[in-house]
Enzyme design. Structure first.
Site, PDB file in Angstrom:
ATOM      1  N   GLU A   1      -5.162   1.808   2.352  1.00  0.00           N
ATOM      2  CA  GLU A   1      -4.992   0.530   3.409  1.00  0.00           C
ATOM      3  C   GLU A   1      -5.209   1.019   4.767  1.00  0.00           C
ATOM      4  O   GLU A   1      -5.828   0.122   5.449  1.00  0.00           O
ATOM      5  CB  GLU A   1      -3.816   0.135   3.033  1.00  0.00           C
ATOM      6  CG  GLU A   1      -3.587  -1.447   3.926  1.00  0.00           C
ATOM      7  CD  GLU A   1      -2.782  -1.032   5.315  1.00  0.00           C
ATOM      8  OE1 GLU A   1      -2.906  -1.919   5.931  1.00  0.00           O
ATOM      9  OE2 GLU A   1      -2.452   0.089   5.623  1.00  0.00           O
TER      10      GLU A   1
ATOM     11  N   HIS B   1       0.955  -1.084   0.142  1.00  0.00           N
ATOM     12  CA  HIS B   1      -0.016   0.016  -0.098  1.00  0.00           C
ATOM     13  C   HIS B   1       0.847   1.419   0.230  1.00  0.00           C
ATOM     14  O   HIS B   1       2.292   1.112   0.466  1.00  0.00           O
ATOM     15  CB  HIS B   1      -1.187  -0.140   1.181  1.00  0.00           C
ATOM     16  CG  HIS B   1      -0.586   0.538   2.361  1.00  0.00           C
ATOM     17  ND1 HIS B   1      -0.629   1.653   3.039  1.00  0.00           N
ATOM     18  CD2 HIS B   1       0.080  -0.286   3.410  1.00  0.00           C
ATOM     19  CE1 HIS B   1       0.088   1.907   4.125  1.00  0.00           C
ATOM     20  NE2 HIS B   1       0.635   0.483   4.468  1.00  0.00           N
TER      21      HIS B   1
END
Length: 500
Positions: free
Chosen positions: A396, A349
């Site tokens: 995320e 992420h």
């Protein structure tokens, strides 16, 4: 051929790694994992072993500490919270990097519900009449302070509370039971919780809510500076709460904010993260019953003596907003020469609560450098046996949102074609090396760590130092990642997962 996908997180094996500050060793380890762990993705000749060894040696020879440092510097020039305008700079940086390497590159956008703070305040009112107004921000350069989001818990409801404080240790059921045995009731109080023991922020708040608490203050103590604050999400589950089970694509179906299925994802009482320094002031003011001995001797830094309630009270206010924003996943695809419809996926992420130097951009820098080295190998005529997908996920921090949306959109495709997934998050963090794996990857883990020199012990490998510290338990298996719904989505899809 089916188009490439977005965060596969399901297979049957997992690694969880972190490495000490010297970054070159860590990145060499991660890239070695890419090659040795995914050896079957390489294009084999009549002598596959020789070809693999030569390719891996050549790949590692392309390492450049200065290049990795430049990636990290560019990624952390400013805060880049998902869904905000500054986050677009990192989207474009990663996209341009892949594109400039002449890799097949594309973005995938989703409209999702994220949460942001508007204002918050906290003051303590002591029995002697004194009042302390806490500074809720970290100590940062004043020129940068307006760029950094205030410490908050994503998806916390807004609220104002004036009540006594009770310290509840880690906020587990067993901790509340211990308080109950002492005659301490948290109903109608603000609970002060130290983070740890594997309980998520959302889990802490859910238990506190069930006990009748009015609000939660959560702090981290180990390895933290006194003014540091740990942001996070308190949403239950993963992915966009308005599109549970399907992707939040533009024009797609969405649930309403007041839908019962959406409301179940959010806590009903407000919470805020607190610095250790501020928490310590409140802890020092508590009276009431003496806490259990094990709470005092936990090895942390808190001066925990009494549990409360009070006599001090806190005045707690949080106001936040939830809004639908656009997030961006970025992909580079290297088509396989023999099995192009079999996917090996490397992901990380990109979003961060603030600058994200460790989480996630130490991992993003590794991912970008892996892409650069793959591109150099391709210039020499190399191609993988199977298709490699490099994925840079967004949002995320809010609950694996970007990756989950991609999985939901590509679930059937992934279930049929995903072979393996390697996730690189915090590539460089703290002292020592830590790893866990399901049995399928035990031998791989040992093989790779035996090939990497330890940066803190001359003449020793990572494996030797790691094994000496852990003795016979050098390889520990950990199934925690299978508890994440996103892994459940694809639990039968691929043959192995590595999480770094």
């Amino acid at each position: 051929m089916s188009p490439p996908l977005t965060k596969p997180t399901t297979t049957s094996s997992i690694f969880f790694l972190s490495k000490p500050p010297p970054p070159l060793c860590t990145f060499l380890l991660l890239t070695a994992l890419c090659f040795i762990g995914f050896f079957y993705t390489l294009h084999h000749s009549q002598n596959p072993k020789t070809t693999l060894q030569h390719t891996a040696t050549l790949f590692l020879s392309y390492s450049s500490n200065s290049t990795i440092s430049s990636y990290l510097h560019s990624l952390t020039l400013h805060p880049h919270l998902a869904g905000t305008k500054p986050s677009l700079d990192t989207v474009n940086y990663v996209f341009s990097h892949f594109k400039n390497l002449k890799l097949e590159t594309h973005k995938k956008e989703y409209q999702v519900l994220l949460s942001y703070p508007i204002k918050s305040s906290l003051s303590a009112h002591f029995s002697n009449g004194s009042v302390v107004d806490f500074n809720m921000s970290e100590f940062v350069d004043l020129a940068e302070s307006d760029k950094i989001v205030s410490p908050y818990h994503a998806y916390s409801p807004s609220g104002t509370v004036h009540a006594k404080v009770v310290f509840v240790n880690y906020g587990r059921e067993v901790d509340y039971s211990a308080l109950g045995a002492l005659g301490v009731n948290v109903s109608g109080c603000v609970v002060l919780v130290r983070k740890g023991e594997g309980l998520s922020r959302g889990g802490v708040v859910k238990i506190a809510e069930s006990k009748g608490a009015l609000a939660v203050l959560l702090y981290a103590e180990e390895g933290r500076v006194s003014g540091g604050v740990e942001r996070g999400t308190v949403m239950r589950g993963v992915g966009d709460p308005l599109s549970p089970g399907w992707a939040g694509v533009e024009g797609g179906e969405r649930l309403g904010l007041e839908d019962s299925e959406v409301l179940e994802r959010f806590p009903k009482i407000p919470s805020l993260p607190l610095s250790f320094g501020n928490a310590d002031v409140i802890l020092g003011s508590l009276g009431g019953r003496t806490v259990p001995p094990e709470w005092r001797d936990s090895g942390g830094r808190s001066r925990v003596l009494r549990a409360g309630p009070g006599p001090a009270k806190v005045n707690f206010t949080y106001q936040g907003e939830k809004k639908v924003v656009t997030i961006h996943n970025v992909f580079a695809v290297i088509r396989g020469s023999e099995e192009p419809d079999r996917y090996v996926i490397l992901g990380n992420h990109r979003d961060a609560w603030t600058y994200g130097a460790v989480d996630p951009n130490s991992g993003t820098a590794a991912l970008l450098d892996i892409a650069r080295r793959y591109a150099r190998l391709m210039q020499k005529g190399w191609n993988p046996r199977r298709t490699i997908i490099l994925g840079s996920w967004d949002a995320e921090e809010f609950g694996m949102v970007g990756s989950t949306e991609w999985v939901e959109q590509n679930l059937v495709n992934l279930g049929a074609k995903a072979v393996a997934y390697l996730n690189v998050d915090c590539a460089v963090q703290g002292p020592g090396f830590f790893a866990s794996a399901t049995p399928q990857l035990d031998n791989l883990l040992i093989e790779v760590t035996k090939k990497v020199k330890d940066p803190e012990a001359e003449g020793a490998t990572v494996y030797e130092k790691w094994a000496a510290r852990n003795q016979v338990n050098a390889v520990r298996l950990n199934s925690i990642f299978y508890q994440m719904p996103v892994f459940e989505l694809l639990k039968d899809a691929a043959s192995s997962i590595i999480k770094c």
